[in-house]
Design an enzyme around this catalytic site. Structure first.
Site, PDB file in Angstrom:
ATOM      1  N   GLN A 245       1.033  -0.797   0.093  1.00 53.81           N
ATOM      2  CA  GLN A 245       0.263  -0.301   0.001  1.00 53.81           C
ATOM      3  C   GLN A 245       1.086   1.457   0.346  1.00 53.81           C
ATOM      4  O   GLN A 245       1.932   1.310   0.570  1.00 53.81           O
ATOM      5  CB  GLN A 245      -1.372   0.015   1.566  1.00 53.81           C
ATOM      6  N   GLY A 246       0.860   2.540  -0.618  1.00 52.00           N
ATOM      7  CA  GLY A 246       1.549   3.858  -0.608  1.00 52.00           C
ATOM      8  C   GLY A 246       0.227   4.392  -0.979  1.00 52.00           C
ATOM      9  O   GLY A 246      -0.307   5.440  -1.798  1.00 52.00           O
ATOM     10  N   TYR A 247       0.361   4.808   0.560  1.00 49.57           N
ATOM     11  CA  TYR A 247      -0.540   5.694   1.251  1.00 49.57           C
ATOM     12  C   TYR A 247       0.142   6.688   1.778  1.00 49.57           C
ATOM     13  O   TYR A 247      -0.004   7.829   1.300  1.00 49.57           O
ATOM     14  CB  TYR A 247      -1.462   5.357   2.089  1.00 49.57           C
ATOM     15  N   SER A 248       0.847   6.464   2.826  1.00 46.93           N
ATOM     16  CA  SER A 248       0.840   7.068   3.949  1.00 46.93           C
ATOM     17  C   SER A 248       2.417   8.518   3.632  1.00 46.93           C
ATOM     18  O   SER A 248       2.990   7.595   2.385  1.00 46.93           O
ATOM     19  CB  SER A 248       1.283   6.433   5.071  1.00 46.93           C
TER      20      SER A 248
ATOM     21  N   GLU B  61     -12.145  -2.790   4.940  1.00 47.46           N
ATOM     22  CA  GLU B  61     -11.265  -3.765   5.657  1.00 47.46           C
ATOM     23  C   GLU B  61     -11.439  -4.512   6.710  1.00 47.46           C
ATOM     24  O   GLU B  61     -10.998  -3.987   7.790  1.00 47.46           O
ATOM     25  CB  GLU B  61      -9.748  -3.781   5.680  1.00 47.46           C
TER      26      GLU B  61
ATOM     27  N   SER C  20      -5.025   6.129  13.251  1.00 46.11           N
ATOM     28  CA  SER C  20      -3.906   6.105  14.791  1.00 46.11           C
ATOM     29  C   SER C  20      -6.130   6.123  15.678  1.00 46.11           C
ATOM     30  O   SER C  20      -7.422   6.571  15.330  1.00 46.11           O
ATOM     31  CB  SER C  20      -3.484   7.446  15.408  1.00 46.11           C
ATOM     32  N   ASN C  21      -5.339   5.145  16.163  1.00 54.05           N
ATOM     33  CA  ASN C  21      -7.223   5.162  17.482  1.00 54.05           C
ATOM     34  C   ASN C  21      -7.511   6.513  17.679  1.00 54.05           C
ATOM     35  O   ASN C  21      -8.853   7.088  18.555  1.00 54.05           O
ATOM     36  CB  ASN C  21      -7.172   4.909  19.303  1.00 54.05           C
ATOM     37  N   GLU C  22      -6.722   7.614  18.003  1.00 58.79           N
ATOM     38  CA  GLU C  22      -7.132   8.972  18.292  1.00 58.79           C
ATOM     39  C   GLU C  22      -7.643   9.614  17.250  1.00 58.79           C
ATOM     40  O   GLU C  22      -8.640   9.883  16.957  1.00 58.79           O
ATOM     41  CB  GLU C  22      -5.987   9.954  18.135  1.00 58.79           C
TER      42      GLU C  22
END
Lengths: 398, 380, 398, 380
Positions: free
Chosen positions: C126-129, C244, C383-385
């Site tokens: 995956q090339g996202y971030s 997902e 992230s969970n935040e």
């Protein structure tokens, strides 16, 4: 580094303890230890006793009648009072309005008001919050308009603790709508007997009456009751917020409460054995004791550092957060310790026959109510969320 | 596998919800809580009319043959309305005892009367100094031939001040902490020697301390097998725990709605306080905790009817412990996010919070049930 | 309401279990159960076995070669795979890029890429971030400029899991700087063998190599590798993020881990007795088991509700938060269960003599590393935040 | 009462801090961690030169006569620098054993050598399968007249791979879990029958499994009273625990600085992520936890020298439990707030986190010490 008390400090402790032993009325101590509600008379009686000893406002500078004690002495005094079951000294007079009057009031205000605070003659309450101005205090709307030698005050204050007992109220009022919100606020002292003031009780979660709404309807306040300069009230308010410091962590009170919690855990039974032998409950006591051991040191670190720089810092917010969390843990554990005996609302309903069979009856009555009521300590005086904002901004620069 | 309610279930819930919205507003409830009885006989009659009091009983006794999931649905709505009427004691506790252990004539006499709203009952089981231990019974019932003499004390009997009849547990054999030797008796409130001292509880409902001084009951007062009542009591209390978990979920849901509404409407610093991320995240945690509690309550309601005693113990204690933890954090957060408004009597928030807290102390608190669940791991 | 599996579902479970029993290579299962690192070959071998059975992409619609299973069947399959120690199916191909190709790709893309995903021939990453675009994904800068029949790609992707194994990468690239950030993003499929791509390993906290930086230096990508329309990539990315789903809560994996934790607590000793008899440690296991019991139901509630409305909702964020917290609790408890044997970095250093004396040796080796590594699960994939922000905005309307 | 450090103390801390900032940068440390020894003999010599290795020893043995507060100061700085050199095992553990229990000639021989940096030592006490129990000793030392034969195994001996001499505990009497009957012996690393298997630990330092197969030592190897070593071992380990608490506080302080810096510089959504209130509040909680841990660590350092064994047990266990809890939450939060950068090897954050985690597992974890503290409440 030395965490021991000096011999002088230890002697001081003995003197304080012995004074309290011989002077604290037993009926008051018993109410405090049981967590029962205190009446106005209980507070005032104890204040007058302290005043006779010259300890009516120990934290004040000597020139105004204070004791001239060190931070350590003040802490020892607080700890001994708490341990003995003396009433907490209410902050509104001696710790809130008095420092403002000392710092910003004029000579005649100082002479008029301070002696009557220390003697217990005047009961003060705080007129800060309003229904629409809580965390956002600066948005307050209660208005004071100058007319000749008077301000005419209109508006409403909220959350006024013991307003129904008070002789005087110190108020933040809006005297200008120009510029920043903060720039139009003044600090007024108002006699509660002035016509146009209405005090309405607000019943708390535990059914008790501590707080009030205070309504002002064209209340005439002499201009000599203005503290400092008009429109500079926000400065004084901030000064005050930083002040109520020596017991913001409430270590003394919590130590006394921890002791009561342990007694309770020895007296209550679980599965035929003393509750303290229940490892899960015991671990919870241990956990809060750890928190309190650490806070006691943190508290002294802050107080002694403050003593040096003579300026209260935002570290007080740490003490407020931890202190309130610990108080809440303690009240919760005391309630949980009662098991199903935490349910009854009033043990007055249980007659002597039932009491004989229940170890709980005598001290159990107020504990659930105390837990409920104590939820307030992370809300009032700037909620713990506001305290975190203060730390983030003032200490961390975020 | 499906989580759908039947049309009948949805209809029942809907009817009850509308009834409560209309006839059981917060101010009405406040008046009731301060009344002598602590609830309304009129409302009780209406609950009977809606069929609620007949819900868990077999049809041959005038019941609707409902299961624990039906009770869950009802309790969620009762929780939401902070309903004070003694449903738990009468219908769930005493009702299921009689249904499961009663003789034909006991069922004939009592179940239709409960279903019709004419009879209030409860269970008096726990005693002073026992905390949450179920087998710790000191009250005795001595056989005199064709009657029993009951002596002892029972503490915090839910709805005990108003109950017409009390099912009381007492030792007919065995020692103070034996599992065997416990029996149940049905005692009328006017029985000579029975002293009932009622009082309000922290959440505004009613309970009582009861004292049995040579209370005499006939052989026919025996409910279920002599000496063998503990498993029956445990099952009835487990039903009650499942019902309490559902009530707690109903309350948490209501608290979340109230809190979310407050976050959206209360303004400080020129904006709704719900714009502040720290408060948003705390609100999110409340929602997650509530959804997780709902899952656990649902699991226990579905399983409690169908599984063996050991597995029932595991699932019911899991639910009581976990729902209790969620309720604590949701309740405390709701109060905190309401600020000063969370700790005043005037709003319903403080009342929801108190009820959640008292549910935790009823039939075993979080640590008690976590302990049961944890100790079962030893056998894993 | 019925929480039981139907007879058909139970039969299905038996069939799945029996297939896994006879087909899962023992060496792979043993690595998974011990928490050891899997190599590319382990994943691919298992994928090919599944593919032979027709289970290579069970969650796909039947028309593309999926199994056409219900949400419950998918869950059962996942649970059985986890219990048996089958490798987690990596999401990048079958669960991430594939749904996008199915929904937005053209026929020839579908025919070209999907069969090679299900067969295990193509490994996707995956090339996202990017280094400066993490939580704020839309600020990505990797640039794709159209030149004739090609895009010329320049830039850098970060946190590329298993990029060093990959045959293909699906990328979000910037094709326009006009309008909102989101409006200039396109979705490109790039062959990792194209000249100009450099993969640099990033070593993780536990010393392992899973993630990479991927650098693009004038990489020529044929325009037919654009999915959907130019500058519409953000829509596809959001679609993908919602996808997902069947195992975002990782209930099956955590149930298997809980079982291992209990075994560990029976095998380790504390104070001369099995660790499980230590009430404090046992209570911690109990606590995580409660969380997991509840999450299993919450997970099914969300999955079955989704099944009905056929659109993934923000409820998935609840599953992500709770699922990751539980996974972290489990890895932490396994490490803590080892006592001081959590310190050694590698038990390969202990020879057989030491192993004989330590019950720990065989399964203890990876546990501390797993705890460290597992801190990532509350960070990656939003992230969970960020998940809490999503719930606050999308579910609560805050 | 005062929390002020003396000028000597401040000067020592300052010197050490400057040395580490200059000579012990993170990249240098990384190289050391991957070297054979796992630390630098050169740095060790420099620590000796700074007087650090002589700190807690009496002046007559070349020491500086420092107390536990001095050690605390040093350990905080060592923690901040993630220093790998075997200070804890050599100076704190073995050093205090010899200082407190050694004969004159043992002290003469060993303390100046430690102080001078020529001798590395450690304590081998815990055994496989004992977890954190201090009296659970199966290793035996059988007297043969004027020597002892030692047999057994010791696990996770800190710095054991490099130690020149190992102080080992062994049973000279009593049963496997008796408090009495434990003795200490000083054994050279080359003693026949002693097998040392070194390995790196999770935090990059070194430890070893040691096996004693008929290792023979003379009577003069006995350290302290025969059969009565447990109280001495407990005291030495308590000193080590206090030192570890200070190290943890140093690490937490460094983690907070790193995290705060990251919050201020890392930008997402067009602003530093430290503008987000939820992250601000988490950072605040890290700071509060660290200050509370600092208080507790300070308390234990001040008290450990002066108080009786029972009170020492209480305060030291309190510190280990509480600092461990704080370290866990600060460490986890620092990683989380760093996002992906928190879980990569490249930044020091992950290394601080690992070291904090391993400190928790050394000499009893949080639950172990909370349990000790809690059980002492029974006597309250």
């Amino acid at each position: 580094m030395d965490l021991n008390f000096t011999p002088e400090e230890q002697e001081f402790r003995v003197a304080v303890r012995s004074f309290i032993d011989s002077n604290l009325p037993l009926d008051i101590a018993s109410k405090v230890r049981n967590g029962s509600c205190l009446g106005k008379d209980d507070f005032v009686r104890w204040q007058k006793i302290l005043h006779r000893q010259g300890w009516g406002a120990t934290m004040w500078p000597k020139q105004f009648g204070g004791a001239g004690w060190s931070a350590v002495q003040l802490y020892i005094f607080d700890e001994e009072c708490s341990a003995a079951g003396a009433p907490m000294q209410l902050p509104f007079g001696p710790k809130m309005v008095a420092p403002v009057i000392m710092a910003y009031g004029n000579r005649s205000q100082q002479e008029r008001f301070l002696p009557r605070i220390v003697s217990g003659e005047d009961w003060w309450c705080q007129g800060y919050s309003e229904p629409e101005a809580g965390s956002d205090l600066a948005s307050l709307r209660t208005k004071a308009e100058r007319q000749g030698d008077y301000y005419i005050v209109n508006g409403q204050k909220a959350w006024t603790t013991y307003g129904h007992y008070a002789d005087w109220i110190f108020c933040l009022v809006r005297t200008s709508n120009e510029g920043r919100q903060q720039a139009g606020i003044s600090f007024l002292l108002i006699d509660m007997k002035t016509p146009g003031i209405t005090v309405r009780p607000v019943i708390m979660i535990d059914g008790g009456h501590e707080i009030n709404e205070v309504w002002f309807d064209n209340v005439k306040v002499p201009v000599e009751n203005l503290v400092g300069e008009e429109n500079k009230g926000w400065t004084y308010a901030k000064f005050l917020l930083g002040h109520e410091r020596t017991d913001i962590a409430r270590v003394g009170r919590s130590k006394a409460a921890l002791k009561r919690l342990k007694q309770l855990a020895h007296r209550e039974f679980a599965n035929g054995r003393p509750l303290i032998e229940d490892q899960r409950f015991r671990d919870r006591i241990a956990q809060v004791e750890l928190e309190l051991m650490a806070l006691e040191i943190t508290n002294m670190r802050v107080l002694l550092a403050d003593g040096k720089k003579h300026a209260p810092g935002p570290e007080a917010s740490i003490l407020k957060i931890k202190g309130s969390e610990i108080e809440q843990m303690l009240t919760e554990l005391m309630m949980l310790g009662l098991g199903h005996y935490s349910l009854p609302r009033s043990f007055e309903a249980l007659d002597a026959g039932a009491r004989r069979q229940s170890a709980d009856a005598d001290y159990a009555a107020p504990l659930s109510g105390n837990y409920f009521n104590c939820r307030k300590v992370s809300i009032y005086g700037g909620s713990n969320e506001i305290q975190r904002n203060i730390i983030a901004q003032m200490i961390l620069g975020l | 596998m499906n989580f759908d309610y039947s049309e009948e279930q949805l209809a029942l819930q809907d009817t009850l919800r509308r009834f409560i919205d209309k006839e059981y507003r917060f101010d009405q409830r406040r008046t009731l809580a301060q009344s002598e009885d602590g609830f309304s006989r009129e409302v009780w009659a209406q609950l009977a009319e809606l069929g609620l009091l007949a819900l868990p009983f077999p049809e041959e006794y005038g019941g609707l043959g409902g299961n624990a999931v039906d009770t869950m649905l009802v309790m969620e709505v009762l929780g939401r309305g902070l309903v004070l009427e003694p449903y738990l004691g009468t219908v769930v506790l005493a009702g299921s005892l009689i249904r499961d252990a009663g003789t034909l004539s006991q069922k004939d006499m009592l179940l239709p009367a409960i279903a019709g709203g004419e009879l209030l009952m409860t269970l008096a089981h726990y005693e002073p100094g026992t905390r949450y231990e179920m087998n710790h019974i000191a009250t005795t019932a001595k056989s005199t031939g064709n009657s029993y003499l009951i002596n002892g004390a029972k503490s915090v009997v839910l709805g005990g001040n108003d109950a017409d009849k009390i099912v009381v547990s007492a030792r007919t054999g065995g020692g103070r902490r034996d599992n065997d030797g416990i029996s149940l008796f049905v005692v009328g409130r006017t029985a000579p020697g029975l002293i009932i001292r009622g009082y309000p509880t922290q959440d505004g409902s009613r309970a009582a301390e009861t004292q049995f001084d040579n209370v005499e009951v006939g052989d026919d007062a025996l409910l279920g097998t002599k000496d063998g009542a503990l498993p029956i009591i445990e099952r009835a209390i487990d039903y009650a725990i499942v019902a309490l978990c559902a009530e707690a979920v109903g309350i948490m849901t209501a608290l979340n709605e109230a809190t979310l509404d407050y976050l959206k409407t209360r303004k400080q610093f020129g904006q709704p306080i719900g714009r502040f991320q720290a408060l948003q995240h705390r609100m999110v945690d409340m929602v997650i905790a509530t959804e997780q509690a709902r899952s656990m309550a649902t699991l226990s309601a579905v399983r409690v009817d169908s599984i063996d005693a050991a597995e029932r113990r595991r699932v019911v204690s899991a639910a009581k412990a976990y729902v209790g933890q969620s309720a604590r954090s949701v309740g405390q957060a709701a109060v905190q996010l309401h600020g000063g408004m969370g700790v005043v009597d005037e709003l319903n928030v403080s009342h929801y919070f108190k009820r959640l807290t008292m549910i935790n102390a009823t039939f075993g608190d979080t640590d008690h049930h976590l302990g049961i669940f944890s100790d079962l791991l030893l056998a894993d």
